[in-house]
Design a protein around this motif. Structure first.
Motif, PDB file in Angstrom:
ATOM      1  N   ALA A  15       0.817  -1.212   0.000  1.00  0.00           N
ATOM      2  CA  ALA A  15       0.000   0.000   0.000  1.00  0.00           C
ATOM      3  C   ALA A  15       0.849   1.260   0.000  1.00  0.00           C
ATOM      4  CB  ALA A  15      -0.930   0.003   1.215  1.00  0.00           C
ATOM      5  N   ARG A  16       2.183   1.118   0.051  1.00  0.00           N
ATOM      6  CA  ARG A  16       3.088   2.280   0.069  1.00  0.00           C
ATOM      7  C   ARG A  16       4.174   2.097  -0.978  1.00  0.00           C
ATOM      8  NH1 ARG A  16       5.647   3.600   5.478  1.00  0.00           N
ATOM      9  NH2 ARG A  16       5.712   1.347   5.845  1.00  0.00           N
ATOM     10  N   VAL A  17       3.779   2.249  -2.231  1.00  0.00           N
ATOM     11  CA  VAL A  17       4.703   2.058  -3.347  1.00  0.00           C
ATOM     12  C   VAL A  17       4.886   3.380  -4.080  1.00  0.00           C
ATOM     13  CG1 VAL A  17       5.086   0.890  -5.557  1.00  0.00           C
ATOM     14  CG2 VAL A  17       4.105  -0.366  -3.627  1.00  0.00           C
ATOM     15  N   GLY A  18       6.135   3.750  -4.309  1.00  0.00           N
ATOM     16  CA  GLY A  18       6.468   4.937  -5.084  1.00  0.00           C
ATOM     17  C   GLY A  18       7.279   4.563  -6.309  1.00  0.00           C
ATOM     18  N   VAL A  19       7.321   5.479  -7.268  1.00  0.00           N
ATOM     19  CA  VAL A  19       8.162   5.287  -8.456  1.00  0.00           C
ATOM     20  C   VAL A  19       9.094   6.484  -8.572  1.00  0.00           C
ATOM     21  CG1 VAL A  19       6.564   3.838  -9.759  1.00  0.00           C
ATOM     22  CG2 VAL A  19       6.378   6.323  -9.933  1.00  0.00           C
ATOM     23  N   TRP A  20      10.281   6.224  -9.125  1.00  0.00           N
ATOM     24  CA  TRP A  20      11.196   7.317  -9.384  1.00  0.00           C
ATOM     25  C   TRP A  20      12.049   6.974 -10.584  1.00  0.00           C
ATOM     26  CZ3 TRP A  20      16.354   7.923  -6.512  1.00  0.00           C
ATOM     27  CH2 TRP A  20      16.833   6.696  -6.006  1.00  0.00           C
ATOM     28  N   GLY A  21      12.612   7.990 -11.212  1.00  0.00           N
ATOM     29  CA  GLY A  21      13.401   7.740 -12.398  1.00  0.00           C
ATOM     30  C   GLY A  21      14.123   8.976 -12.869  1.00  0.00           C
TER      31      GLY A  21
END
Length: 308
Positions: free
Chosen positions: A162-168
């Motif tokens: 329930a605590r997923v982030g994305v970065w790039g």
């Protein structure tokens, strides 16, 4: 004289130019300990399959805090003792490379996924199809699939689905932004650096990253579909946006445009302008201008700690 000759011979064989006594003194007096009480054992699960495509299987790497006793699980298996500790936030890193080059190994730069794993995050780095293998929207489909896999398997590595982030970074930032802007993605926050957020005015006259990515004639509609600024809809997840003011590849104004679009929709858009930073600054330990300056990883970690 004999003692001096022996000292020089020992230094020559060692290649350091210093005697063992000199080296011991340097080690004792000048080198700070590398391992501190805050050091955290990590587990690494490389090459886990997450999707099958006509061009072949896609894999990803997981780097995460080890279990309470320092042990790690087998590839694809749970971390021993993971269920005995609070679930950790999870982040998925998407590499750059103009959509036509690069690989998931970029995430293993110490100031990227390893930094976040050391700060308690479960980190994921997927391969996605490059434009020389499959054209748009293949890369976006793969980024989505990697997030879906991460949500489904997060708890096996001690992560909170329930605590997923994305970065790039760069092209990976564009993919991260598009995934984060999809309401059904399950992503809770995004951090992007040098993000090509508005490709509507891209040069389409010749062979370049954008025309190779599309693989078909560029139309205004197709370019808009690549552009995060055209896809912002309220409500949005929180974003952290970092961009070098001297970026020679993705103009600085594109970061500003994404910030403004998110804020206009009522979203959180934390903004970091890196004065004098060129395009590659986010792929280095710091801004490249000052070793004491924050890195993309440290900015992202601070952001995700508050938002996830």
């Amino acid at each position: 004289m004999v003692d001096e000759q022996q000292r020089r011979q020992a230094a020559h064989e060692d290649g350091s130019g210093a005697s063992s006594a000199d080296r011991d003194a340097t080690t004792a007096d000048e080198i700070a300990p590398i391992v501190t009480p805050a050091a955290r054992p990590l587990g690494f699960w490389p090459g886990l399959p997450y999707a099958e495509r006509p061009e072949g299987g896609l894999r990803l790497d997981v780097l995460a805090p080890a279990g309470p006793d320092g042990r790690t699980g087998q590839a694809g298996g749970p971390v021993p003792g993971a269920s005995a500790r609070p679930l950790a936030p999870v982040v998925v890193f998407l590499h750059g490379g103009g959509w036509h080059e690069g690989d998931r190994g970029a995430a293993l730069h110490p100031w990227l996924n390893p930094l976040l794993a050391a700060r308690g995050f479960v980190t994921v780095a997927p391969t996605y199809r490059l434009s020389g293998t499959a054209v748009w929207p293949a890369a976006l489909e793969d980024a989505r699939a990697a997030v879906v896999w991460t949500i489904e398997h997060a708890e096996e590595f001690g992560g909170d689905p329930a605590r997923v982030g994305v970065w790039g970074f760069s092209a990976g930032a564009q993919l991260a932004a598009l995934v984060a802007l999809e309401a059904s993605s399950g992503v809770r926050a995004a951090a992007v650096a040098a993000c090509p957020a508005d490709l509507r005015s891209a040069d389409i006259a010749g062979d370049n990253e954008v025309t190779r990515l599309l693989g078909v004639p560029a139309t205004p509609e197709r370019l808009a579909a690549l552009s995060a600024v055209t896809l912002v809809r309220a409500p949005t997840v929180p974003f952290s946006i970092v961009h070098g003011t001297a970026d020679e590849i993705v103009p600085f104004w594109q970061g500003v445009a994404l910030r403004d679009a998110l804020r206009a929709a009522g979203g959180i858009a934390e903004w970091h302008a890196v004065e004098g930073g060129r395009h590659s600054w986010a792929d280095t330990p710091s801004a490249g201008l000052d070793e004491g300056a924050p890195s993309f990883g440290s900015l992202a970690a601070d952001f995700f700690e508050r938002m996830l």
